[in-house]
Design an enzyme around this catalytic site. Sequence first.
Site, PDB file in Angstrom:
ATOM      1  N   SER A   7       7.080  18.946  18.055  1.00  0.00           N
ATOM      2  CA  SER A   7       7.065  20.362  18.408  1.00  0.00           C
ATOM      3  C   SER A   7       7.085  21.220  17.145  1.00  0.00           C
ATOM      4  CB  SER A   7       8.285  20.703  19.254  1.00  0.00           C
ATOM      5  OG  SER A   7       8.414  22.116  19.318  1.00  0.00           O
TER       6      SER A   7
ATOM      7  N   HIS B   4       2.846  19.533  20.034  1.00  0.00           N
ATOM      8  CA  HIS B   4       3.487  20.320  21.100  1.00  0.00           C
ATOM      9  C   HIS B   4       3.738  21.748  20.592  1.00  0.00           C
ATOM     10  CE1 HIS B   4       6.041  20.559  24.773  1.00  0.00           C
ATOM     11  NE2 HIS B   4       6.893  21.261  24.037  1.00  0.00           N
TER      12      HIS B   4
ATOM     13  N   ASP C 235       5.394  25.416  21.628  1.00  0.00           N
ATOM     14  CA  ASP C 235       6.333  26.071  22.550  1.00  0.00           C
ATOM     15  C   ASP C 235       6.162  27.582  22.527  1.00  0.00           C
ATOM     16  OD1 ASP C 235       8.058  23.915  23.605  1.00  0.00           O
ATOM     17  OD2 ASP C 235       8.526  23.595  21.488  1.00  0.00           O
TER      18      ASP C 235
ATOM     19  N   MET D 207       7.454  31.122  24.062  1.00  0.00           N
ATOM     20  CA  MET D 207       8.597  31.719  24.775  1.00  0.00           C
ATOM     21  C   MET D 207       8.458  33.240  24.780  1.00  0.00           C
ATOM     22  SD  MET D 207      11.644  29.600  22.929  1.00  0.00           S
ATOM     23  CE  MET D 207      11.540  27.821  22.706  1.00  0.00           C
TER      24      MET D 207
ATOM     25  N   HIS E 166       3.396  24.336  25.876  1.00  0.00           N
ATOM     26  CA  HIS E 166       4.512  24.425  26.827  1.00  0.00           C
ATOM     27  C   HIS E 166       4.863  25.903  26.982  1.00  0.00           C
ATOM     28  CE1 HIS E 166       9.103  23.394  27.485  1.00  0.00           C
ATOM     29  NE2 HIS E 166       8.549  23.934  28.560  1.00  0.00           N
TER      30      HIS E 166
ATOM     31  N   MET F 136       6.952  28.752  28.236  1.00  0.00           N
ATOM     32  CA  MET F 136       8.247  29.184  28.773  1.00  0.00           C
ATOM     33  C   MET F 136       8.155  30.689  28.948  1.00  0.00           C
ATOM     34  SD  MET F 136      10.556  26.651  26.463  1.00  0.00           S
ATOM     35  CE  MET F 136       9.180  26.347  25.361  1.00  0.00           C
TER      36      MET F 136
ATOM     37  N   MET G 215      12.668  18.744  31.360  1.00  0.00           N
ATOM     38  CA  MET G 215      13.470  19.296  30.254  1.00  0.00           C
ATOM     39  C   MET G 215      14.802  18.554  30.178  1.00  0.00           C
ATOM     40  SD  MET G 215      11.716  21.494  28.602  1.00  0.00           S
ATOM     41  CE  MET G 215      13.046  21.900  27.468  1.00  0.00           C
TER      42      MET G 215
ATOM     43  N   GLY H  72      14.526  26.965  25.575  1.00  0.00           N
ATOM     44  CA  GLY H  72      14.735  28.192  24.804  1.00  0.00           C
ATOM     45  C   GLY H  72      15.004  27.969  23.332  1.00  0.00           C
ATOM     46  N   PHE H  73      15.612  26.835  23.010  1.00  0.00           N
ATOM     47  CA  PHE H  73      16.003  26.611  21.617  1.00  0.00           C
ATOM     48  C   PHE H  73      15.834  25.142  21.244  1.00  0.00           C
ATOM     49  CE2 PHE H  73      18.294  30.247  23.186  1.00  0.00           C
ATOM     50  CZ  PHE H  73      18.100  31.189  22.182  1.00  0.00           C
ATOM     51  N   GLY H  74      15.418  24.919  19.997  1.00  0.00           N
ATOM     52  CA  GLY H  74      15.413  23.566  19.454  1.00  0.00           C
ATOM     53  C   GLY H  74      16.818  23.191  19.018  1.00  0.00           C
TER      54      GLY H  74
ATOM     55  N   ASP I 260      11.484  16.507  26.957  1.00  0.00           N
ATOM     56  CA  ASP I 260      11.546  17.480  25.858  1.00  0.00           C
ATOM     57  C   ASP I 260      12.977  17.982  25.684  1.00  0.00           C
ATOM     58  OD1 ASP I 260      11.068  19.564  24.070  1.00  0.00           O
ATOM     59  OD2 ASP I 260       9.758  20.704  25.424  1.00  0.00           O
TER      60      ASP I 260
ATOM     61  N   GLY J 115      16.218  17.343  22.415  1.00  0.00           N
ATOM     62  CA  GLY J 115      17.247  16.437  21.906  1.00  0.00           C
ATOM     63  C   GLY J 115      16.778  15.000  21.713  1.00  0.00           C
TER      64      GLY J 115
ATOM     65  N   GLY K  79      11.311  18.021  18.078  1.00  0.00           N
ATOM     66  CA  GLY K  79      11.219  19.078  17.070  1.00  0.00           C
ATOM     67  C   GLY K  79      12.084  18.786  15.868  1.00  0.00           C
TER      68      GLY K  79
HETATM   69  C1  DX5 Z   1      12.913  23.834  23.772  1.00  0.00           C
HETATM   70  C2  DX5 Z   1      11.489  23.428  23.511  1.00  0.00           C
HETATM   71  C3  DX5 Z   1      11.388  22.157  22.781  1.00  0.00           C
HETATM   72  C4  DX5 Z   1      12.004  22.153  21.404  1.00  0.00           C
HETATM   73  C5  DX5 Z   1      12.628  20.798  21.235  1.00  0.00           C
HETATM   74  O1  DX5 Z   1      12.972  24.841  24.719  1.00  0.00           O
HETATM   75  O2  DX5 Z   1      10.772  23.272  24.706  1.00  0.00           O
HETATM   76  O3  DX5 Z   1      10.031  21.688  22.707  1.00  0.00           O
HETATM   77  O4  DX5 Z   1      11.096  22.375  20.363  1.00  0.00           O
HETATM   78  O5  DX5 Z   1      13.411  20.814  20.105  1.00  0.00           O
HETATM   79  P1  DX5 Z   1      14.389  19.626  19.709  1.00  0.00           P
HETATM   80  O6  DX5 Z   1      13.544  18.383  19.589  1.00  0.00           O
HETATM   81  O7  DX5 Z   1      14.949  20.089  18.423  1.00  0.00           O
HETATM   82  O8  DX5 Z   1      15.416  19.503  20.796  1.00  0.00           O
HETATM   83 ZN    ZN Z   2       8.718  22.270  24.566  1.00  0.00          ZN
END
Ligand code: DX5
Ligand code: ZN
Length: 216
Positions: free
Chosen positions: A8, A33, A35, A37, A66, A68, A137, A142-144, A175, A177, A197
């Site tokens: 990502s 990938h 993302d 948002m 993706h 969001m 998910m 929303g956040f990596g 997707d 963690g 990511g």
């Molecule tokens: C989160 C995104 C993910 C994100 C994953 O809302 O959809 O694609 O980039 O990040 P990591 O791999 O750091 O959890």
């Molecule tokens: Zn994603």
Amino acid sequence: MQRIIAPSVLAADFGHLERDVRMVDRSEAAWVHVDVMDGVFVPNISFGFSVLRAVRRATAKPLDVHLMITAPERYAARFAHDGADRITFHLEATDDAAHCISLIRESGAAVGISIKPATPVEALREVLPSVDMVLVMSVEPGFGGQRFMPASLDRIAALRRMADELNPGLLIEVDGGISSANARVLFEAGADVLVAGSSVFRAADPEAEIANMLHA
Ligand code: DX5
Ligand code: ZN
């Protein structure tokens, strides 16, 4: 069963986006990938079309977008036009998933649908035959950089059973963690595609982390 890694770019260095996407391009990752948002469907804003086009210029690999965003049907065609090969939207983000699916189909992109951790897998039953992929998910979108939710494993297995019945060719993507530490259990649970990511872009050797996930 195939295994696909989709790094990502949300976790890339946006000052060196081209360099980071070219790294993914050289690696064993099959997809990139992306993302998107909108600050409404999720409490964060990432980027839009101009960044997607920059990613498109830096790799020939499929772009796995993706969304969001609320009411994704408004923008599906434009994401396809700007370089998306695959478009995934959230079941929770639209009142008319069937319409959104047909708009993505018409755009020529592959169709994915995603569910947040609190949405039951069963909610996908009706649309399952008409999509190419489901994105489960494994964190709140929303956040990596969040921690993988272990309950996702049972959800993947339940979805795989439903797909065996209703859409045997369905790809299951996961997707949130994900790293080389949990890639193997995810593939064993029935995942085909792993998004990662932070684990990739914060690794000392990102290409090695991608390879370690793929061959976990
Ligand atoms: C989160 C995104 C993910 C994100 C994953 O809302 O959809 O694609 O980039 O990040 P990591 O791999 O750091 O959890
Ligand atoms: Zn994603």
